[in-house]
Design an enzyme around this catalytic site. Structure first.
Site, PDB file in Angstrom:
ATOM      1  N   LEU A  52       0.827  -1.211   0.000  1.00  0.00           N
ATOM      2  CA  LEU A  52       0.000   0.000   0.000  1.00  0.00           C
ATOM      3  C   LEU A  52       0.855   1.253   0.000  1.00  0.00           C
ATOM      4  O   LEU A  52       0.604   2.189  -0.753  1.00  0.00           O
ATOM      5  CB  LEU A  52      -0.934  -0.013   1.207  1.00  0.00           C
ATOM      6  N   ARG A 339      -5.767  -6.825  21.768  1.00  0.00           N
ATOM      7  CA  ARG A 339      -4.957  -7.917  21.246  1.00  0.00           C
ATOM      8  C   ARG A 339      -3.845  -8.358  22.190  1.00  0.00           C
ATOM      9  O   ARG A 339      -3.672  -9.552  22.431  1.00  0.00           O
ATOM     10  CB  ARG A 339      -4.320  -7.486  19.919  1.00  0.00           C
ATOM     11  N   ARG A 444      -0.452  -1.191  17.701  1.00  0.00           N
ATOM     12  CA  ARG A 444      -1.282  -0.673  16.621  1.00  0.00           C
ATOM     13  C   ARG A 444      -2.724  -1.111  16.804  1.00  0.00           C
ATOM     14  O   ARG A 444      -2.991  -2.261  17.146  1.00  0.00           O
ATOM     15  CB  ARG A 444      -0.761  -1.177  15.271  1.00  0.00           C
ATOM     16  N   LEU A 450      -3.601  -0.315   7.265  1.00  0.00           N
ATOM     17  CA  LEU A 450      -3.949   0.056   5.894  1.00  0.00           C
ATOM     18  C   LEU A 450      -4.042   1.568   5.796  1.00  0.00           C
ATOM     19  O   LEU A 450      -3.602   2.185   4.825  1.00  0.00           O
ATOM     20  CB  LEU A 450      -5.282  -0.593   5.510  1.00  0.00           C
TER      21      LEU A 450
END
Lengths: 646, 219, 248
Positions: A52, A339, A444, A450
């Site tokens: 990206l 997470r 993150r 993205l």
């Protein structure tokens, strides 16, 4: 510890203009020198990587009129690993009218990063996020839509607003294909020269400026030099230092590591994100780990048997003999804790010997209750593709038997240090996307990778690199330039060395062993003792590598073992720096958990008084003490708090 | 680029012709007079505006053109396919991922087409010009049919040819419709079924007269 | 389980290749097909033999890098990518033939590695929407009916692996081309360039020495992403429109 590194001068200037945070980006764009369109044709830029961040930058700079040379190691730019991102992309559009704003996205990202990111960069990321969605839609990215024809959004990664745009479970693929098509359009227009199956092996620095790269044509083995007025690295993260990760097999650190060796500082290498919902390892032959979207935790319940070594079929274990440990420890968030917390909790229960599956490294993610509550068709509609994927890989039917999951390395927040302009400490060397360290701090948030990749490539770099290029074109460089000759000679001698050892162990066997060391000592939980041991073992293994690795064939052909050998050699050096960084940071923050620094309840404990800085490391030689440069982090807009999910 | 449309359009003309031809053939069940009158009438269509057999010649010219276009397009495509995977670059093991019947239909398009064109020549020599006259020549079309198909191997040769036509149409009709843009996800199954039905209808329709002759139902 | 592999070995593009037989022992049914090749390569390396080259990267079925013909079928017996094919699809004692994609447009580079640059060039010829960075209107300025967006998405899931070409008896790249034409043609943003796109992409497709499409359907039967055959009909419809309006 001082025997491991030296402390150098702090970094004082990040080039972000002063003033209210909402105006900083405007100010910088205004103060940056411009290059008039006629002069752009005379300026060239090398971009390494076509994910990206790289593809979007190449397309945009090509369109702007610069001469762009783009490189990727894959056979097509479309294969870069951004393509595997599943969940979505955040943007502060506030299309849901649910109280979202640029400021809130900024706030969530800084907080999610556990107060280890730079406020100015994160604010800009949130600002630019809005334009990314517009750009992608205009390119034909088929985002999910509602029946009214407008874009759908979902809530992702534990935030309270719905700001995530998605394209089923293949958002990364769709965004990358959009950027890839824009890139190919420029290739057709002649403004971008695409070099596939080329791997950057060295940076060429002339008179203190990044002026080119040495690349190997992976088909013919030819060692090529390419020159430009600026070099952009968009080569991704380094999660493969762990051997097993969710990265692509070819993902590597070589481009950024070579730049680091040439003087670019490497920031926060120890910050790694470990994703809790991956399919567990099934055997020694395993080559990679597969992520399953964490949306599964919305309806699945995570548990292990209460009893150690309980090997019964999970369906036969009665309710009162199961430990739904996340729900027990974190009653407020339950299975939806962030997470890092979910990952560490899984590791803890497995370390206690209560893990499930063939090697005891797994926990159950059970949909039996969800199927009872919602009915199988509803579960199928929501998670069908993930269940299919699980079944394909494991051969087990998750509608009947609980899934087994285990955490896996997924993303690396660290990377080359860059200033507000995304320029590294080598003038003319810019770094974008996961390859830089800039926006995520120590952790993150979901759907932000993205966003950052495209923000850097479409909107940030094209508005900052001009400030540097305005002084160009720089003095001519060619193969007679001594620095270029040295770089080529260095590449050749390294390749010759790797091919000449002819030892007794394969590259993969070394890589696996390195991965085990890193996972055991620099993975989800790190201790001073473990890290010291790891550094010692990495050094020993690296020495053995250079004496005993076996790489067959020659340089003059497609030689996949040789490609791997070069990458693993760089992973060894990076691994050591990661451990040193992890060792020096005697606090827990985000993806870095030091066992010595935890609250009474076993939660991560930051030490803001001591460690509220970016650790940017300077290379001094293999096995030599790196020099630590600190960039102090100041929080003017978000108040630093300890996270709590109880 | 226009080639594939030429292929589809010429194929469509030939299919339409086959349906008309089959309709004519079935007249045989009306008896000798009906059939011969029909055959005779074909030569008189359009008179006096057109000369005798004028309409028939128009049809023949159109058909010949369609066949030539169809065959030309087929050979160009065949050639391209051969070049696209030249000798020495073929698979040592190659399997179809589709159902066996569909695979058979698609794999026999080219040689099947060749067989069909050879058959058409034989068929014209047999029943139109009557240069080949197994079982005896005759001025009556009806008699030519009866004379010929009373012989088992003549009927057998037509059986083989008609099965080839059926297979050719099973894929050909679907393919032509797809090329002309008619295939959509919601209709794909319907199109496949329709093309199988057309293929079966034409095969059976053409085989009825010869078998009726062979088994003495028409004499 | 124990497996016998017959693998295409070819040293370099111009070289003559041949099938070579290898034994792979102790294969676990949970291994992916590529992991089984990894095991073979480790064994070959230790024995001093050149390991088998094959393309692969993400190993989760999305990048499109991997792809070999296994026992005559592109990507093997399951409808998925080679990396997501697992050895439990085979039995102990099987003899498995492994060949590279075969097409003139995909020259072999080494062993099982082919050059699929032709697919990139087809995209270059028109597989995009011209939307220079910064020019975009607000994302909600142009609503897209959900059915169109979904159809565009279905076509856009193409991973560019080339299995369609490998499986096609004509070695045609029409399904790949059609998937892109359909993806972009379904969206309002893709309309201005719609006719030029299909014409340019087909021209490029033909120039790359791909064969013509005869609607056989092998492509759709092996496509790991299930791109349907009717996308090709959509392409034909668009092309017919372009021809009719004199754009071709």
């Amino acid at each position: 510890m001082t025997e491991l590194f030296i402390e150098g001068d702090p970094i004082r200037d990040t080039k972000a203009p002063d003033g209210p945070i909402a105006e900083v980006w405007d100010k910088r764009r205004f103060s940056a020198k411009l290059v008039n369109p006629a002069n752009r044709r005379k300026l060239s830029v090398i971009i390494v990587g076509t994910g990206l961040a790289g593809a979007s930058a190449a397309a945009t700079l090509g369109e702007a009129g610069y001469q762009v040379k783009s490189f990727c190691y894959q056979d097509s730019p479309r294969r870069a690993h951004s393509i595997a991102a599943q969940g979505g992309i955040n943007a502060a559009k506030n299309y849901r009218n649910d109280g979202d704003s640029i400021y809130r996205l900024f706030y969530d990202t800084v907080k999610g990063g556990d107060f280890r990111s730079r406020e100015s960069n994160v604010y800009r990321l949130a600002q630019v996020s809005v334009e990314i969605i517009d750009q992608c839609v205009a390119q034909g990215v088929p985002f999910a839509r509602e029946y009214g024809g407008l874009l759908d959004n979902r809530s992702f990664g534990g935030v309270q607003v719905s700001r995530t745009f998605y394209a089923r479970g293949q958002t990364g693929q769709q965004l990358l294909i959009g950027a890839y098509q824009a890139l190919e359009r420029q290739v057709a227009a002649g403004s971008v020269e695409m070099n596939t199956r080329h791997e950057m092996l060295e940076l060429i620095v002339v008179d203190g400026r990044a002026r080119g790269i040495v690349a190997r044509d992976m088909v013919t083995g030819e060692i090529e030099t390419h020159y430009a007025d600026a070099v952009v690295l968009a080569s991704g993260g380094y999660g493969n230092v762990f051997f097993l990760s969710t990265n692509a097999m070819g993902s590597n650190v070589t481009a950024t590591w070579r730049a680091h060796r040439k003087g670019a500082l490497f920031a926060n290498p120890c910050y790694t994100q470990i994703h809790p919902t991956c399919i567990p390892v099934s055997g020694d032959y395993q080559s990679k780990l597969t992520l399953m979207s964490e949306s599964l935790r919305n309806d699945g319940r995570i548990w292990v048997p209460k009893e150690h070594g309980d090997e019964r079929d999970p369906r036969e274990i009665p309710e009162d003999e199961r430990d739904y440990y996340l729900e027990r420890i974190y009653p407020a968030f339950g299975n939806l804790v962030p997470r890092d917390i979910a990952s560490r909790a899984a590791k803890n229960v497995c370390d206690e010997g209560r893990g499930v599956g063939p090697n005891g490294l797994g926990v159950y993610l059970d949909f039996a209750d969800a199927i009872k509550r919602m009915g199988r068709p509803a579960v199928e509609a929501k998670y069908g593709n993930l269940f299919d994927m699980y079944q394909r890989i494991t051969g087990e039917n998750p509608y009947e038997v609980p899934m087994r999951i285990y955490p896996a390395v997924h993303y690396t927040m660290g990377g080359l240090w860059v200033d507000y302009d995304l320029q590294s400490t080598i003038p003319g060397l810019f770094v974008t996307g996961e390859a830089n360290f800039s926006d995520h701090g120590a952790n993150r948030l979901g759907a932000s990778a993205l966003m950052q990749g495209l923000a850097d490539g479409y909107f940030v770099l094209p508005n900052t690199i001009n400030d540097y290029l305005a002084a160009g074109p720089f003095a001519k460089v060619d193969d007679s330039t001594p620095e270029a000759q040295e770089a080529v000679a260095a590449v050749r001698s390294r390749i010759d060395k790797l091919l000449s050892i002819q030892g007794t162990r394969t590259v993969d066997s070394f890589h696996k062993e390195l991965g085990h060391i890193m996972w055991d000592y620099c993975g989800m939980e790190r201790t001073e003792e473990g890290l010291r041991k790891a550094i010692e073992r990495i050094r020993e293994l690296r020495d053995e590598y250079w004496q005993n690795v076996k790489v067959l064939g020659t340089n003059d052909e497609l030689n996949q073992a040789l490609e791997k050998a070069g990458r693993v050699a760089d992973f060894f050096e990076l691994a050591e720096l990661m451990c040193i960084d992890a060792l020096h940071r005697r606090e827990s923050c985000g993806g870095h958990f030091r066992a010595e620094s935890q609250t009474e309840d076993g939660e991560a404990l930051r030490h803001d008084d001591e460690f509220a800085y970016v650790a940017a490391w300077e290379f001094t030689g293999t096995g030599e003490q790196p020099v630590l440069h600190k960039e102090a982090l100041e929080y003017e807009y978000v108040e630093m708090k300890q996270r709590s999910y109880k | 680029m226009a080639l594939k449309y030429a292929m589809a359009a010429s194929g469509a003309i030939l299919v339409l012709y086959l349906i008309v031809h089959m309709y004519g053939n079935l007249m045989i069940f009306g008896g000798q007079t009906t059939f011969d009158t029909y055959a005779h009438h074909l030569r008189e269509i359009g008179e006096p505006m057109l000369p005798h057999e004028g309409f028939l010649w128009i049809v023949r010219v159109v058909l010949l053109a369609a066949v030539l276009v169809h065959a030309y397009a087929a050979f160009v495509l065949w050639n391209r396919a051969k070049k696209a995977r030249p000798a020495g670059q073929r698979y040592q093991v190659k399997k179809s991922a589709q159902t066996p019947s569909r695979r058979y239909a698609t794999q026999t398009m080219r040689w099947g087409g060749v067989i069909i064109i050879l058959f058409v020549i034989y068929h014209i020599l047999h029943l139109t010009t009557n240069d080949i006259a197994p079982g005896g020549a005759s001025d009556s079309a009806y008699q030519r049919v009866v004379n010929g198909f009373q012989i088992w191997w003549v009927t057998l040769s037509y059986l083989v040819a008609m099965l080839a036509v059926g297979l050719h149409l099973r894929h050909g009709v679907f393919s032509a419709l797809s090329t002309l843009g008619a295939n959509r996800a919601s209709r794909q199954r319907a199109l496949r079924n329709a093309s199988t039905a057309i293929a079966a209808l034409i095969t059976v329709g053409f085989l009825l007269p010869p078998f009726s002759v062979l088994f003495g139902l028409v004499s | 389980m124990n497996i016998t592999l017959r693998v295409w070995r070819q040293k370099a593009p111009g070289d003559e290749g041949r099938m070579v037989t290898y034994q792979v022992e102790d294969v676990s049914p949970d291994m992916s097909f590529l992991e089984m090749l990894d095991v073979l390569n480790e064994k070959l390396t230790l024995a001093g033999e050149d390991p088998v080259a094959f393309d692969h990267d993400c190993r989760e079925g999305i990048c499109g890098a991997c792809g070999v013909v296994i026992d005559g079928v592109a990507h093997g017996p399951e409808r998925t990518t080679t990396c997501q094919l697992h050895m439990r699809s085979f039995s102990d004692g099987d003899v498995i033939t492994v060949e590279p994609w075969r097409a003139k447009a995909f020259p072999v580079i080494k062993d099982l590695v082919v050059d699929r640059g032709a697919l990139d060039r087809i995209i270059q010829s028109g597989g995009f929407i011209s939307a220079p960075t910064g020019t975009a209107p607000d994302a909600h300025a142009m609503p897209v009916p959900k059915a169109d967006a979904d159809r565009a998405f279905d076509a856009a899931t193409c991973i560019g692996c080339g299995a369609c070409v490998a499986a096609c008896p004509n070695a045609s790249g029409m399904l790949f081309t059609a998937a892109k034409v359909t993806h972009l043609g379904m969206l309002p943003q893709g309309q201005p360039e719609r006719q030029a796109r299909v014409v340019n992409m087909i021209n490029q497709h033909d120039e790359e020495d791909f064969g013509g499409c005869t609607n056989i359907g092998e492509c759709a039967a092996v496509c790991p992403k299930g791109i349907p055959l009717d996308t090709i009909s959509q392409l034909n419809r668009d092309l017919l429109g372009a021809l009719a309006s004199g754009k071709a």
